[in-house]
Design an enzyme around this catalytic site. Structure first.
Site, PDB file in Angstrom:
ATOM      1  CB  CYS A  18      63.531  65.952  49.243  1.00  0.00           C
ATOM      2  SG  CYS A  18      64.773  67.028  49.778  1.00  0.00           S
TER       3      CYS A  18
ATOM      4  CD  GLU B  37      59.396  67.038  54.086  1.00  0.00           C
ATOM      5  OE1 GLU B  37      58.436  68.287  53.934  1.00  0.00           O
ATOM      6  OE2 GLU B  37      59.651  66.698  52.983  1.00  0.00           O
TER       7      GLU B  37
END
Length: 224
Positions: free
Chosen positions: A2, A102
């Site tokens: 992340c 992402e």
């Protein structure tokens, strides 16, 4: 992993969702980047009150000789890694968010996606925190986001995803008096697919200098 996320929730929403001891002023953020200060929730071991703190994203172990922050921590190895095993027992936290980013590789380029709950509501990553003191006496409090294997939605974008905590498990995760890894490690699992959504956003989010609602606006693309 992340590497970027946002938090546009109001102070009142944070207060209610996490059962905080007090309401804290917080500005909306749409593109939080590594190394920046982020909001996290910790629980006092004596009073059991929950507090919102603002610490560095990038964990530095208390014993580290230099500043090499760890943004993410793999759930599968937390109990064994010297960097994280003590924090897993004693220094767990929740990192509030309402969506993360992402990047999916597409040939020579990467397409960013915004991922969150279908409801668009507030949720939390599982995290760990540490306090590091320099030889000169300077103190840095820092944290890392825990990641796990992807669910089916995330697998089409990346091979890892942040651990999204079930609100019913906040109490167990935050309680510093629970120090048995066998109790807390089962909480670190992929979040159920039906509750999540993902959509493509523009490459505006690629630059940490951009921190506005436009970072999470949808564009036409596919996770396939």
């Amino acid at each position: 992993m992340c590497g970027r996320f946002g938090l546009a929730a109001t102070a009142q929403e944070l207060f209610q969702h996490f059962g905080l001891d007090e309401i804290s002023d917080i500005a909306p953020r749409y593109n939080i980047a590594p190394g920046q200060s982020i909001s996290l929730v910790v629980q006092d071991p004596n009073t059991r009150k929950r507090h919102l703190r603002s610490w560095q994203w990038g964990l530095i172990p208390s014993w580290a000789k230099d500043l090499k922050p760890m943004l993410n921590a793999r759930a599968e190895t937390l109990a064994e890694k010297p960097t994280f095993r003590t924090a897993l027992r004693q220094r767990r936290c929740l990192i509030p968010t309402d969506g993360f980013y992402e990047w999916k590789g597409q040939g020579k380029s990467k397409q960013p996606f915004h991922i969150g709950l279908k409801t668009g509501s507030l949720f939390a990553f599982a995290g760990l925190w540490e306090t590091w003191k320099s030889p000169a006496g300077n103190i840095i409090q820092s944290c890392a986001i825990i990641t796990t294997a992807p669910n089916e939605l995330m697998a089409g974008i990346h091979d890892r995803m942040p651990v999204i905590m079930d609100p019913h498990e906040y109490e167990i995760w935050l309680d510093p008096k629970i120090q048995d890894p066998d109790i807390v490690l089962p909480l670190l699992k992929p979040y159920p697919l039906p509750d999540m959504s993902a959509y493509a956003v523009s490459t505006r989010v690629n630059s940490p200098s951009h921190d506005d609602p436009a970072c999470r606006e949808s564009v036409n693309a596919s996770t396939d």
